[in-house]
Design a protein around this motif. Structure first.
Motif, PDB file in Angstrom:
ATOM      1  N   GLY A  36     -10.488 -24.699-100.114  1.00 36.83           N
ATOM      2  CA  GLY A  36     -10.960 -26.001-100.569  1.00 36.83           C
ATOM      3  C   GLY A  36      -9.866 -27.046-100.685  1.00 36.83           C
ATOM      4  N   ARG A  37      -8.644 -26.718-100.332  1.00 35.46           N
ATOM      5  CA  ARG A  37      -7.541 -27.672-100.421  1.00 35.46           C
ATOM      6  C   ARG A  37      -7.126 -28.093 -99.018  1.00 35.46           C
ATOM      7  NH1 ARG A  37      -3.749 -26.299-105.344  1.00 35.46           N
ATOM      8  NH2 ARG A  37      -5.318 -25.532-106.765  1.00 35.46           N
ATOM      9  N   VAL A  38      -6.735 -29.329 -98.883  1.00 35.26           N
ATOM     10  CA  VAL A  38      -6.286 -29.821 -97.588  1.00 35.26           C
ATOM     11  C   VAL A  38      -4.772 -29.679 -97.511  1.00 35.26           C
ATOM     12  CG1 VAL A  38      -6.119 -31.811 -96.058  1.00 35.26           C
ATOM     13  CG2 VAL A  38      -8.185 -31.455 -97.407  1.00 35.26           C
ATOM     14  N   GLU A  39      -4.302 -29.007 -96.473  1.00 34.90           N
ATOM     15  CA  GLU A  39      -2.869 -28.885 -96.217  1.00 34.90           C
ATOM     16  C   GLU A  39      -2.555 -29.620 -94.941  1.00 34.90           C
ATOM     17  OE1 GLU A  39      -2.286 -24.703 -96.099  1.00 34.90           O
ATOM     18  OE2 GLU A  39      -2.757 -24.463 -98.217  1.00 34.90           O
ATOM     19  N   ARG A  40      -1.433 -30.319 -94.954  1.00 33.76           N
ATOM     20  CA  ARG A  40      -1.039 -31.096 -93.787  1.00 33.76           C
ATOM     21  C   ARG A  40       0.462 -30.966 -93.607  1.00 33.76           C
ATOM     22  NH1 ARG A  40       0.112 -37.083 -92.548  1.00 33.76           N
ATOM     23  NH2 ARG A  40       0.775 -37.233 -94.712  1.00 33.76           N
ATOM     24  N   VAL A  41       0.903 -30.715 -92.381  1.00 36.64           N
ATOM     25  CA  VAL A  41       2.319 -30.683 -92.050  1.00 36.64           C
ATOM     26  C   VAL A  41       2.645 -32.000 -91.360  1.00 36.64           C
ATOM     27  CG1 VAL A  41       4.113 -29.536 -90.705  1.00 36.64           C
ATOM     28  CG2 VAL A  41       2.341 -28.166 -91.822  1.00 36.64           C
ATOM     29  N   ARG A  45      19.502 -33.906 -87.130  1.00 39.82           N
ATOM     30  CA  ARG A  45      18.977 -34.598 -85.948  1.00 39.82           C
ATOM     31  C   ARG A  45      17.680 -33.984 -85.454  1.00 39.82           C
ATOM     32  NH1 ARG A  45      23.016 -34.945 -81.298  1.00 39.82           N
ATOM     33  NH2 ARG A  45      23.394 -32.778 -81.778  1.00 39.82           N
ATOM     34  N   GLY A  46      17.509 -32.712 -85.699  1.00 41.14           N
ATOM     35  CA  GLY A  46      16.295 -32.034 -85.253  1.00 41.14           C
ATOM     36  C   GLY A  46      15.140 -32.341 -86.182  1.00 41.14           C
ATOM     37  N   PRO A  47      13.943 -31.951 -85.799  1.00 41.98           N
ATOM     38  CA  PRO A  47      12.781 -32.223 -86.648  1.00 41.98           C
ATOM     39  C   PRO A  47      12.824 -31.409 -87.942  1.00 41.98           C
ATOM     40  CG  PRO A  47      12.149 -30.881 -84.772  1.00 41.98           C
ATOM     41  CD  PRO A  47      13.579 -31.265 -84.561  1.00 41.98           C
ATOM     42  N   TYR A  48      12.463 -32.060 -89.011  1.00 45.53           N
ATOM     43  CA  TYR A  48      12.330 -31.408 -90.306  1.00 45.53           C
ATOM     44  C   TYR A  48      10.954 -31.780 -90.826  1.00 45.53           C
ATOM     45  CZ  TYR A  48      13.933 -29.199 -94.603  1.00 45.53           C
ATOM     46  OH  TYR A  48      14.074 -28.335 -95.667  1.00 45.53           O
ATOM     47  N   PHE A  49      10.236 -30.803 -91.328  1.00 47.57           N
ATOM     48  CA  PHE A  49       8.836 -30.987 -91.696  1.00 47.57           C
ATOM     49  C   PHE A  49       8.631 -30.770 -93.187  1.00 47.57           C
ATOM     50  CE2 PHE A  49       9.053 -29.183 -87.409  1.00 47.57           C
ATOM     51  CZ  PHE A  49       8.379 -30.152 -86.684  1.00 47.57           C
ATOM     52  N   VAL A  50       7.592 -31.394 -93.704  1.00 45.87           N
ATOM     53  CA  VAL A  50       7.121 -31.090 -95.054  1.00 45.87           C
ATOM     54  C   VAL A  50       5.666 -30.687 -94.934  1.00 45.87           C
ATOM     55  CG1 VAL A  50       8.762 -32.617 -96.220  1.00 45.87           C
ATOM     56  CG2 VAL A  50       6.501 -33.489 -95.594  1.00 45.87           C
ATOM     57  N   LEU A  51       5.260 -29.794 -95.819  1.00 43.83           N
ATOM     58  CA  LEU A  51       3.865 -29.383 -95.889  1.00 43.83           C
ATOM     59  C   LEU A  51       3.313 -29.953 -97.189  1.00 43.83           C
ATOM     60  CD1 LEU A  51       2.235 -26.064 -95.000  1.00 43.83           C
ATOM     61  CD2 LEU A  51       1.772 -27.047 -97.232  1.00 43.83           C
ATOM     62  N   GLU A  52       2.229 -30.703 -97.061  1.00 45.90           N
ATOM     63  CA  GLU A  52       1.567 -31.286 -98.223  1.00 45.90           C
ATOM     64  C   GLU A  52       0.310 -30.495 -98.537  1.00 45.90           C
ATOM     65  OE1 GLU A  52       0.645 -35.244 -96.908  1.00 45.90           O
ATOM     66  OE2 GLU A  52       2.514 -36.046 -97.723  1.00 45.90           O
ATOM     67  N   ARG A  53       0.070 -30.317 -99.805  1.00 45.00           N
ATOM     68  CA  ARG A  53      -1.203 -29.757-100.265  1.00 45.00           C
ATOM     69  C   ARG A  53      -1.795 -30.807-101.193  1.00 45.00           C
ATOM     70  NH1 ARG A  53      -1.980 -24.030-103.283  1.00 45.00           N
ATOM     71  NH2 ARG A  53      -2.474 -23.252-101.211  1.00 45.00           N
ATOM     72  N   GLY A  87      -1.913 -33.876-100.821  1.00 49.14           N
ATOM     73  CA  GLY A  87      -1.043 -35.042-100.898  1.00 49.14           C
ATOM     74  C   GLY A  87       0.299 -34.817-101.565  1.00 49.14           C
ATOM     75  N   GLU A  88       0.559 -33.622-102.060  1.00 43.41           N
ATOM     76  CA  GLU A  88       1.823 -33.315-102.730  1.00 43.41           C
ATOM     77  C   GLU A  88       2.669 -32.424-101.830  1.00 43.41           C
ATOM     78  OE1 GLU A  88       3.427 -31.210-106.835  1.00 43.41           O
ATOM     79  OE2 GLU A  88       1.297 -31.074-106.337  1.00 43.41           O
ATOM     80  N   VAL A  89       3.949 -32.773-101.650  1.00 47.64           N
ATOM     81  CA  VAL A  89       4.851 -31.960-100.843  1.00 47.64           C
ATOM     82  C   VAL A  89       5.151 -30.666-101.601  1.00 47.64           C
ATOM     83  CG1 VAL A  89       7.155 -31.795 -99.819  1.00 47.64           C
ATOM     84  CG2 VAL A  89       5.859 -33.939 -99.654  1.00 47.64           C
ATOM     85  N   VAL A  90       4.813 -29.530-100.976  1.00 46.08           N
ATOM     86  CA  VAL A  90       4.994 -28.228-101.620  1.00 46.08           C
ATOM     87  C   VAL A  90       5.844 -27.258-100.800  1.00 46.08           C
ATOM     88  CG1 VAL A  90       2.876 -28.435-102.988  1.00 46.08           C
ATOM     89  CG2 VAL A  90       2.788 -27.370-100.717  1.00 46.08           C
ATOM     90  N   ALA A  91       6.227 -27.662 -99.590  1.00 45.40           N
ATOM     91  CA  ALA A  91       7.061 -26.808 -98.742  1.00 45.40           C
ATOM     92  C   ALA A  91       7.773 -27.682 -97.730  1.00 45.40           C
ATOM     93  CB  ALA A  91       6.206 -25.757 -98.032  1.00 45.40           C
ATOM     94  N   CYS A  92       8.879 -27.164 -97.194  1.00 46.89           N
ATOM     95  CA  CYS A  92       9.605 -27.901 -96.165  1.00 46.89           C
ATOM     96  C   CYS A  92      10.393 -26.913 -95.312  1.00 46.89           C
ATOM     97  CB  CYS A  92      10.528 -28.956 -96.783  1.00 46.89           C
ATOM     98  SG  CYS A  92      11.699 -28.318 -97.994  1.00 46.89           S
TER      99      CYS A  92
END
Length: 171
Positions: free
Chosen positions: A8-13, A52-60, A62-67
């Protein structure tokens, strides 16, 4: 990158942005000293400012919870040796109170998909981790290639691992 539905939670990278700097430091702090040595914080601050390379965050929700990131350049690789057909995984972490909920796996999958899509020449993915996370990386197929006892700090071994990328079948 697409959103993921999980319980039920939306996660977005998404790609790291400068506004994420402090929350990523908080993620590191939440995992210190259990998974990162305190002295690694300065290296991480430097990495966040210069990578210089890509660095990502994962939001759950709307809150950043991983990178976590991908290194294609040796100066981004956090000590991992790279060559023309290899890449590295960099500074991957999940907020400590959210471990074992699939967030790290979702972030790892997003990084591997990015590599397959944007760096098809990569035949091997390398990383340097500690003895506390080798089992996690072994599950999807990473293999230990070298162990340096106390390599990160006293009691925190530097363990190099690699994953051989299997070429996609061509239609």
């Amino acid at each position: 990158m697409p959103a993921r539905w999980n319980c039920g939670r939306v996660e977005r990278v998404r790609f790291f942005e400068p506004r994420d700097h402090d929350v990523c430091l908080a993620l590191l702090d939440s995992n210190t000293p259990e998974f990162f040595a305190p002295q690694e914080r300065a290296d991480y601050v430097r990495f966040l400012c210069t990578h210089r390379g890509p660095y990502f965050v994962l939001e759950r929700d709307g809150e950043v919870v991983a990178c976590g990131g991908v290194a294609l350049y040796p100066d981004d690789a956090a000590g991992v040796q790279l060559d023309v057909d290899s890449a590295g995984l960099t500074w991957g972490m999940v907020r400590r109170d959210l471990h074992a909920q699939g967030l790290g796996t979702a972030l790892l999958e997003a990084r591997m998909i990015w590599l397959r899509t944007h760096a098809p020449q990569v035949k091997e993915v390398r990383l340097s981790t500690s003895q506390f996370t080798t089992k996690y990386y072994a599950r999807p197929g990473f293999e230990v290639t070298r162990i340096t006892h106390d390599g990160f700090a006293p009691g925190v071994d530097a363990i190099e691992m690699r994953y051989v990328v299997v070429p996609l079948a061509r239609p």
